[in-house]
Design an enzyme around this catalytic site. Sequence first.
Site, mmCIF file in Angstrom:
data_model
loop_
_atom_site.group_PDB
_atom_site.id
_atom_site.type_symbol
_atom_site.label_atom_id
_atom_site.label_comp_id
_atom_site.label_asym_id
_atom_site.label_seq_id
_atom_site.Cartn_x
_atom_site.Cartn_y
_atom_site.Cartn_z
ATOM 1 N N SER A 88 0.936 -1.136 -0.138
ATOM 2 C CA SER A 88 0.143 0.262 0.171
ATOM 3 C C SER A 88 0.723 1.379 -0.104
ATOM 4 O O SER A 88 0.438 2.321 -0.566
ATOM 5 C CB SER A 88 -1.147 0.059 1.237
ATOM 6 O OG SER A 88 -0.206 0.363 2.464
ATOM 7 N N ILE A 168 18.878 -5.795 4.267
ATOM 8 C CA ILE A 168 19.600 -5.319 3.187
ATOM 9 C C ILE A 168 21.101 -5.535 3.148
ATOM 10 O O ILE A 168 21.584 -5.035 4.215
ATOM 11 C CB ILE A 168 19.210 -3.563 2.956
ATOM 12 C CG1 ILE A 168 17.546 -3.579 2.658
ATOM 13 C CG2 ILE A 168 20.247 -2.937 1.692
ATOM 14 C CD1 ILE A 168 17.075 -3.827 1.312
ATOM 15 N N HIS A 184 9.129 2.568 9.045
ATOM 16 C CA HIS A 184 8.964 1.676 9.892
ATOM 17 C C HIS A 184 7.509 2.264 10.781
ATOM 18 O O HIS A 184 7.362 3.371 11.075
ATOM 19 C CB HIS A 184 9.879 1.669 11.054
ATOM 20 C CG HIS A 184 10.028 0.611 12.247
ATOM 21 N ND1 HIS A 184 9.999 -0.455 11.964
ATOM 22 C CD2 HIS A 184 9.511 1.060 13.440
ATOM 23 C CE1 HIS A 184 9.499 -1.351 13.440
ATOM 24 N NE2 HIS A 184 9.544 -0.217 14.022
HETATM 25 N N1 LIG Z 1 20.095 -3.192 6.312
HETATM 26 C C1 LIG Z 1 18.783 -2.882 6.730
HETATM 27 N N2 LIG Z 1 17.874 -3.588 6.264
HETATM 28 C C2 LIG Z 1 16.620 -3.381 6.380
HETATM 29 C C3 LIG Z 1 16.246 -2.313 7.225
HETATM 30 C C4 LIG Z 1 17.040 -1.526 7.748
HETATM 31 O O1 LIG Z 1 16.775 -0.554 8.622
HETATM 32 N N3 LIG Z 1 18.478 -1.931 7.509
HETATM 33 N N4 LIG Z 1 14.656 -2.225 7.659
HETATM 34 C C5 LIG Z 1 13.858 -3.247 7.446
HETATM 35 C C6 LIG Z 1 12.455 -3.149 7.713
HETATM 36 N N5 LIG Z 1 12.284 -3.457 9.230
HETATM 37 C C7 LIG Z 1 11.759 -2.432 10.026
HETATM 38 O O2 LIG Z 1 11.390 -1.271 9.489
HETATM 39 C C8 LIG Z 1 12.554 -4.831 9.419
HETATM 40 C C9 LIG Z 1 11.895 -5.803 8.765
HETATM 41 C C10 LIG Z 1 12.050 -7.130 9.209
HETATM 42 C C11 LIG Z 1 12.598 -7.499 10.419
HETATM 43 C C12 LIG Z 1 12.843 -8.748 10.832
HETATM 44 O O3 LIG Z 1 13.116 -9.290 12.132
HETATM 45 N N6 LIG Z 1 12.865 -9.822 9.831
HETATM 46 C C13 LIG Z 1 13.062 -11.190 10.279
HETATM 47 C C14 LIG Z 1 12.793 -11.955 9.081
HETATM 48 C C15 LIG Z 1 11.024 -11.921 8.870
HETATM 49 C C16 LIG Z 1 10.816 -12.710 7.595
HETATM 50 O O4 LIG Z 1 11.452 -13.092 6.691
HETATM 51 O O5 LIG Z 1 9.488 -12.889 7.533
HETATM 52 C C17 LIG Z 1 14.359 -11.723 10.572
HETATM 53 O O6 LIG Z 1 15.420 -10.838 10.118
HETATM 54 O O7 LIG Z 1 14.453 -12.470 11.274
HETATM 55 C C18 LIG Z 1 13.134 -6.428 11.214
HETATM 56 C C19 LIG Z 1 12.997 -5.042 10.573
HETATM 57 C C20 LIG Z 1 14.173 -4.035 5.834
HETATM 58 N N7 LIG Z 1 15.618 -4.129 5.939
HETATM 59 N N1 LIG Z 2 9.506 -3.060 10.325
HETATM 60 C C1 LIG Z 2 8.916 -2.962 8.917
HETATM 61 C C2 LIG Z 2 7.548 -2.861 8.833
HETATM 62 O O1 LIG Z 2 7.007 -3.328 9.716
HETATM 63 N N2 LIG Z 2 7.118 -2.165 7.827
HETATM 64 C C3 LIG Z 2 5.752 -2.033 7.939
HETATM 65 O O2 LIG Z 2 5.126 -2.957 6.852
HETATM 66 C C4 LIG Z 2 3.805 -2.446 6.607
HETATM 67 C C5 LIG Z 2 3.791 -2.604 5.012
HETATM 68 O O3 LIG Z 2 2.632 -2.340 4.525
HETATM 69 P P1 LIG Z 2 2.445 -2.101 3.010
HETATM 70 O O4 LIG Z 2 3.080 -3.246 2.337
HETATM 71 O O5 LIG Z 2 0.800 -2.047 2.655
HETATM 72 O O6 LIG Z 2 3.076 -0.699 2.590
HETATM 73 C C6 LIG Z 2 3.917 -1.005 6.859
HETATM 74 O O7 LIG Z 2 3.136 -0.618 8.134
HETATM 75 C C7 LIG Z 2 5.332 -0.739 7.270
HETATM 76 O O8 LIG Z 2 5.591 0.282 8.159
#
Ligand SMILES: Nc1nc2c(c(=O)[nH]1)N[C@@H](CN(C=O)c1ccc(C(=O)N[C@@H](CCC(=O)O)C(=O)O)cc1)CN2
Ligand SMILES: NCC(=O)N[C@@H]1O[C@H](COP(=O)([O-])[O-])[C@@H](O)[C@H]1O
Length: 290
Positions: A88, A168, A184
């Site tokens: 979204s 990433i 986030h």
């Molecule tokens: N290098 C970075 N990569 C990512 C970031 C970042 O800040 N630096 N942000 C995330 C998005 N995110 C929060 O905003 C976030 C996404 C996922 C996780 C997490 O714990 N993932 C799990 C796996 C989940 C799955 O595969 O279904 C894990 O790593 O065990 C935490 C925060 C995007 N990438």
């Molecule tokens: N830590 C990462 C995380 O939780 N991200 C969250 O996933 C949703 C994605 O919604 P979308 O696919 O509808 O944009 C959003 O609420 C975003 O903030």
Amino acid sequence: MVKQPFSLKFPPLLSLSSYPSVQSQNLDVRSGSLHAISDVHKIVCSSSWRLLCSKSSNITEPKEGHEVRAQVTVRRKKLAVFVSGGGSNFRSIHDASKRGSLHGDVTVLVTNKSECGGAEYARNNGIPVILFPKAKDEPKGLSPSDLVDTLRKFEVDFVLLAGYLKLIPVELIRAYERSIFNIHPSLLPAFGGKGYYGMKVHKAVIASGARFSGPTIHFVDEHYDTGRILAQRVVPVLAHDTAEELAARVLNEEHQLYVEVVEALCEDRVVWREDGVPLIQSRENPNDFR
Ligand SMILES: Nc1nc2c(c(=O)[nH]1)N[C@@H](CN(C=O)c1ccc(C(=O)N[C@@H](CCC(=O)O)C(=O)O)cc1)CN2
Ligand SMILES: NCC(=O)N[C@@H]1O[C@H](COP(=O)([O-])[O-])[C@@H](O)[C@H]1O
């Protein structure tokens, strides 16, 4: 890349020539009169600003109390969006690009879930979809350096994470310095880091008794959610909120906030305070930063 157009020393100096994407030959400024130039973004300079322009322009110093309006052409930016789910936020950004409020285009979508809603939307709108990383059981996929090469081929300027759930890789972080952003669904640094994504975030917020929550947009570094904060919005957490109700309230703000931030990125309106905090310069009033 978000360049440092100027360090925020007052009176702030706006050096157009430091805007890498500005073609000064398009600069055509006379106090009070503007010439329409396609893809023009006006930078209104009140007398408290000194406009330092490239040699080839013919800007005159503003008379005391006069406004000088400089029109510059900012190159239209190319965006890569990374999703893992419904997308979204991706759709909000794409809508803003189509209606013309956003000076950029989504040129490629990256996902680790090729059948997710965001990928389907991209395919239905003619946006190329790249799988990264591949699932364990999939035969072949892109390495991190392949991903960087691919984004370079698409001439991507900014990478926007929007519900992307994989870490990433450092190769991409290094290749796109100060050019990768994430949204986030909490007020970082609270409720962020590994394990904090999707509904898990909202459940933790409610369980904590926090009275406020809201989305954060931040620069992406090598770790989850530790990059410099660029923008936030606040919503109340109500006494009897379910996680779903809070999620919907936060998501509504996310859609507006991400579009505002990407509009600023595409107009080169992100600047760095001397202590390293990034700020967004107002489109309407260049003396206003937040
Ligand atoms: N290098 C970075 N990569 C990512 C970031 C970042 O800040 N630096 N942000 C995330 C998005 N995110 C929060 O905003 C976030 C996404 C996922 C996780 C997490 O714990 N993932 C799990 C796996 C989940 C799955 O595969 O279904 C894990 O790593 O065990 C935490 C925060 C995007 N990438
Ligand atoms: N830590 C990462 C995380 O939780 N991200 C969250 O996933 C949703 C994605 O919604 P979308 O696919 O509808 O944009 C959003 O609420 C975003 O903030």
